[in-house]
Design an enzyme around this catalytic site. Structure first.
Site, PDB file in Angstrom:
ATOM      1  N   LYS A  68       0.850  -1.188   0.000  1.00 12.04           N
ATOM      2  CA  LYS A  68       0.000   0.000   0.000  1.00 12.04           C
ATOM      3  C   LYS A  68       0.889   1.242   0.000  1.00 12.04           C
ATOM      4  O   LYS A  68       1.976   1.228   0.583  1.00 12.04           O
ATOM      5  CB  LYS A  68      -0.857  -0.060   1.270  1.00 12.04           C
TER       6      LYS A  68
ATOM      7  N   SER B 202      -9.501   0.944   3.132  1.00 10.80           N
ATOM      8  CA  SER B 202      -8.706   1.817   2.293  1.00 10.80           C
ATOM      9  C   SER B 202      -7.612   1.086   1.492  1.00 10.80           C
ATOM     10  O   SER B 202      -7.075   1.652   0.541  1.00 10.80           O
ATOM     11  CB  SER B 202      -8.037   2.888   3.165  1.00 10.80           C
TER      12      SER B 202
ATOM     13  N   SER C 158      -9.425  -1.713   7.208  1.00 11.37           N
ATOM     14  CA  SER C 158      -8.856  -1.321   5.914  1.00 11.37           C
ATOM     15  C   SER C 158      -8.127  -2.414   5.142  1.00 11.37           C
ATOM     16  O   SER C 158      -7.862  -2.259   3.957  1.00 11.37           O
ATOM     17  CB  SER C 158      -7.911  -0.126   6.089  1.00 11.37           C
TER      18      SER C 158
END
Ligand SMILES: [Zn+2]
Lengths: 485, 493
Positions: free
Chosen positions: B79, B154, B178
């Protein structure tokens, strides 16, 4: 009128650790090129986390114990938020609800008596960076830009918060001096106001006739004992005037202007910032267990007040003399080393107070740099006790020891006072001095105008006086005669 | 060879045995990314050069007979809020759009040391604030199982990448779900370990007491292997626990016969998407057939207060952790006539709408008056939730419950109904509040090809035991396949 001034202090001590409070940057930043003593952690680079310096915790516990505080076994850090260029994270990691040490006290001497000042708490926090404004007076006003140096950012500070137990500038100075002395005894901080390793914020208020406390005013920017004294004098008078005239004091922070000699309002209570304190979750709670505290407690050195009492009892010296000797640990250590040679304590104290102090003052050095080892001074004092040297001679010998960095033995020889007599080179020097000061008599002798020998006798008499009678008269005659040839 | 369908462990084994090289594996994955990422937008930065170099290093180690590590030659993505040495780390925000860190996050470093090859960075909601991966400056990521739907967030880019076969392993960060919610939406396996299990060092923070690094894989064998690589103490993160970790790979092989597992009851199942309720029943059946005992459990305090509590804690902390972005030392800088004006302009221009909203709410929560009325009670409720779970795990070994109340959202819902999306965190945020390990596990797909995942939770630091539960269920349910992105989504061949 039963109004009394009430003063409380916040003292920040910069702790003597090897590295900063939350990163491995060196704490030796003074004089370093700006922004060279920094790392991702103290610059708040994204993703970095603080790592607590255990040594700083140990030093804070040390101070806490010396101040008779109880050490919390569950202490935490908080974040204190504000946006400013000297604070990269935009919050300062400090202790708020759970400080490391609470409820202590320290006894001070002021106005001829002892007084107990209570310590509310002691906590750890990180220092901020330093802003440099390129204006002639170094102030922000009028500066086209400002520079920031993060070298100091993240340095460990221990803040000692007193109760409002002081009533005069003299007590305040005595308290600060006591804390500074303690810090130096414990070797936890340099405690220097000039370099900023000891900083003071002063809270001034007054007690009302009913015993309640009046409005509190905080004074910042007091950077020396002298300015604290002056600021207090000004502020106490200002507050009394306002109250005498029936006015009200605002709860505010005032800045001391050392040049103008006044305090000026910086911000009022209404404008007081909300720091949005809350728990620092990047650091686990610290549990200073009883075993840990016991170990530190055992490592504590003799406290200055303990040393003071012991000196009075053990060496039968006056309170005044003891205070002087124990003011600095190094002075006390020197004194005791001197005494351990067998010299009488009172004499040692006198010598240190008079002679050593004078030399230190003349050379502008501290006791640590005094070139004469304590044992040697002890032996010198013993020589005086045994009447091997007169006081005057001993002072001369000490002067040689300092000047030539000579041992006692060499200094005695060099100053020509061996066996209590001045002879050899030292005597020659004394004779030369006398001859130089009496050119007419010398000329008369050399021109053969001293048939009766009266002039030689006169010169010999002057030499005897110069050597304070400690030279052999026969040798004096011989030297005078030979030098007059 | 269809490398993109292989598990991480199979890839590593083949590399070690010399069946194929790390460079071949890498180039196959890079090719797939280049061919298909134009459609789903899961990857925001590719670092081909460094990846190529790292893969060659692995091949060299193998050729020289050195141990290339347990994840030898396994390509992975992280990420974009993980700091990567020399590779830009943007948090998918204008604020950090040109920021290049000079250090690797500990988790990235551990992966590399284990022989895995970092290919690049994945898309995410700006500063990890969102559940749809639509608030990125790089544009939204699409769900590889259905291009009309969001991948969750996310860590939507990481979950989508694993589902799309761009890599067998991706790392995400999980503050309130997330990692696990996008894993559920994309039909892959996602885990949020116990708080303090994996170092957070180098992961740009959202909320210090909730954030945890989480792996995303397509099967539990790979998950256990990654956990074994990542979970360890770190001198750079003192909140990362120093306890001696068990072997996660070995633990994952253990059966669950005789273990007790609780099914959560007492929540509003009617308002949930039906296939997700069925998924839980299916998972419970799998547990029963593996020899575990199923009981029911209610968690009244948690179910009533978790979401509100979560947003108080998370946003309060976010306002604090994001305060360092003032545009002075790094990140977006805007000029102004005063320091305050520079700060205001830099932050206003640098942060997107959702981030600004959360910072404002968080600042408000910590402000005097609100702090006492919102934040302090939230921390107390948080403790009560943790206590409720501690009590539960005295009697059971694991809990099964939903991970999300809904199947993947259609695109754009966040604009229409943001509150519904916040409420979607009800089940996932609990594990963060209580610091517990949690796995989002796929137990099949609906007829339309949408994934159905369930949540497994265990006691704090019971991560190894939880992996065993997940693996046992996966053995019956089967592990999810790579999405059929060649044909615009689906559950795979
Ligand atoms: Zn540093």
């Amino acid at each position: 009128m039963n109004r009394e001034t009430v003063i409380g202090l916040e003292i920040h001590l910069q702790l003597k650790t090897k590295s900063k409070l939350f990163c491995s940057c060196s704490s030796d930043y003074i004089g370093a090129t700006p922004n060279t003593n920094i790392c991702p952690v103290c610059l708040a680079v994204p993703g970095t986390l603080p790592i607590l310096n255990d040594h700083a915790v140990a030093l804070a516990v040390k101070i806490g114990l010396a101040l008779h505080c109880s050490i919390s076994d569950n202490t935490r850090f908080h974040r204190k938020h504000y946006f400013y260029a000297d604070l990269p994270k935009a919050y300062q990691i400090t202790q708020y609800e759970h400080p490391i040490a609470v409820k202590g006290y320290v006894d001070i001497f002021a106005e001829g008596k002892e007084k107990r000042i209570r310590v509310h708490h002691l906590h750890l926090e990180e220092d901020a960076g330093k802003l440099v404004h390129p204006t002639s007076d170094g102030r922000l006003t009028g500066a086209a830009y400002s520079l920031v140096d993060y070298n100091r950012g993240g340095m460990p500070l221990s803040e000692i918060v007193s109760e409002p137990d002081m009533n005069s500038a003299e007590e305040v100075i005595a308290y600060i001096t006591q804390i500074r002395q303690l810090a130096r005894y414990l070797e936890v901080s340099d405690g220097e106001m000039e370099s900023g390793s000891l900083r003071v914020d002063v809270n001034v208020s007054h007690s009302n006739p009913d015993g309640s406390l009046g409005t509190r005013v905080e004074i910042k920017n007091v950077n020396s004992l002298k300015s604290i004294e002056r600021a207090l004098e000004y502020e106490i008078a200002r507050q009394n005037k306002v109250l005498d005239e029936g006015g009200h004091l605002a709860q505010e922070t005032r800045l001391w202007d050392d040049v103008a000699g006044v305090t000026r309002s910086m911000r009022s209570k209404e404008g007081e910032r909300d720091y949005r304190y809350y728990v620092e979750m990047d650091l686990a709670p610290i549990s200073a267990g009883s075993e840990y505290v016991r170990k530190i407690s055992e490592s504590l050195p003799e406290m200055p007040w303990e040393k003071l009492d012991r000196f009075i009892k053990e060496y039968s010296i006056s309170l005044e003399e003891s205070l002087r000797l124990t003011e600095q640990k190094e002075t006390a250590d020197y004194f005791e080393a001197c005494v351990s040679e067998g010299a009488p304590p009172i004499k040692c104290a006198n010598w240190m107070h008079m002679e050593v102090q004078r030399i230190l003052h003349d050379l502008s050095i501290g006791i640590n740099d005094f070139p004469v080892p304590a044992a040697e001074l002890g032996k010198l004092i013993i020589k005086v006790e045994k009447r091997e040297l007169s006081n005057t001679q001993a002072k001369d010998v000490l002067a040689v020891m300092v000047e030539k960095k000579a041992s006692l033995q060499d200094a005695v020889r060099l100053s020509g006072v061996s066996d209590g007599k001045i002879s050899g080179a030292a005597l020659e020097e004394a004779v030369k001095k006398v001859l130089d000061s009496e050119p007419e008599a010398v000329k008369a002798v050399r021109d053969g105008n001293d048939k009766k020998g009266a002039k030689v006798k006169f010169l010999r008499g002057l030499v005897m006086r110069e050597t304070r009678g400690s030279a052999d008269p026969a040798e004096v005659s011989q030297v005078v005669v030979s030098l007059l040839k | 060879m269809e490398f993109h369908k292989l598990s991480a462990l199979d890839i590593a084994e083949g590399v070690k045995k010399g069946n194929w090289t790390a460079s071949e594996v890498l180039s196959a994955h890079l090719q797939r990314i280049k061919k298909f990422d134009g459609q789903i937008n899961a990857v925001v930065t590719l670092s081909e050069e460094s990846a190529d170099r790292d893969a060659k290093e692995i091949d060299k180690a193998v050729a020289e007979g050195r141990d290339p590590g347990p994840l030898a030659g396994v390509p992975f993505l992280v990420k974009d809020n993980f700091c990567t040495d020399g590779i830009r780390t943007t948090c998918c925000s204008k604020m950090l759009s040109d920021w290049i860190p000079d250090y690797d996050a500990t988790a990235v470093k551990k992966m590399k040391e284990a022989g895995a090859v970092l290919m690049g960075k994945t898309n995410m909601d700006e500063f990890a604030m969102g559940s749809t991966t639509e608030s990125s400056i790089f544009g939204p990521t699409l769900n590889p199982r259905d291009f009309d739907r969001v991948p969750g967030g996310s860590s939507g880019g990481s979950a989508a990448a694993v589902a799309a076969g761009f890599c067998p392993i991706a790392l995400g960060s999980d503050t309130g779900g997330s990692v696990r919610q996008p894993s559920a939406f994309c039909g892959v396996q996602g885990m949020k370990p116990s708080y303090g299990q994996i170092s957070r060092y180098g992961v740009v923070a959202y909320a210090s007491s909730l954030d945890q690094v989480g792996p995303i894989t397509r099967n539990m064998g790979d998950m256990a292997a990654v956990m074994e690589v990542l979970a360890c103490a770190d001198p750079n993160d003192t909140t990362c626990d120093s306890y001696k970790r068990p072997s996660f790979s070995e633990a994952a092989l253990e059966g669950i016969k005789g273990k007790k597992i609780a099914m959560l009851t007492g929540y509003d199942a009617e308002s949930m998407d039906r296939p997700l309720i069925e998924a839980i029943e299916r998972a419970a059946d799998y547990c029963r057939s593996a020899g575990a005992e199923i009981v029911e459990a209610e968690l009244p305090i948690t179910m009533k207060h978790a979401v509100a509590c979560y947003y108080m804690v998370a946003l309060g902390d976010a306002s604090s952790k994001l305060a360092c972005f003032d545009g002075m030392r790094y990140g977006h800088h805007a000029d102004g006539r005063s320091l305050a004006e520079m700060y205001k302009r830099s932050r206003n221009e640098g942060f997107g709408k959702e981030v600004r909203k959360r910072i404002l709410i968080g600042t408000c929560i910590l402000t005097r008056g609100y702090y006492e009325n919102y934040y302090v009670p939230a921390t107390k409720v948080r403790q009560m939730i943790a206590d409720e779970y501690a009590e539960l795990f005295k009697n059971v070994d694991a809990l099964i419950c939903p991970i999300t109340p809904a199947l993947p959202y259609k695109k754009g819902l966040v604009e229409e109904d943001p509150v519904r999306i916040y409420l979607g965190d009800a089940f996932s945020s609990i594990a963060n509040l209580a610091g517990l390990p949690s796995i989002s596990l796929n137990v099949g797909f609906t007829e339309e090809g949408l994934p159905t995942n369930v949540q497994l939770m265990g006691p704090r630091f019971g991560d190894a035991g939880l992996l065993a539960f997940a693996r046992s269920i996966e053995n019956k349910a089967g592990s999810p396949q790579v999405a059929d992105i060649e044909n615009k989504g689906g559950c795979g061949e």
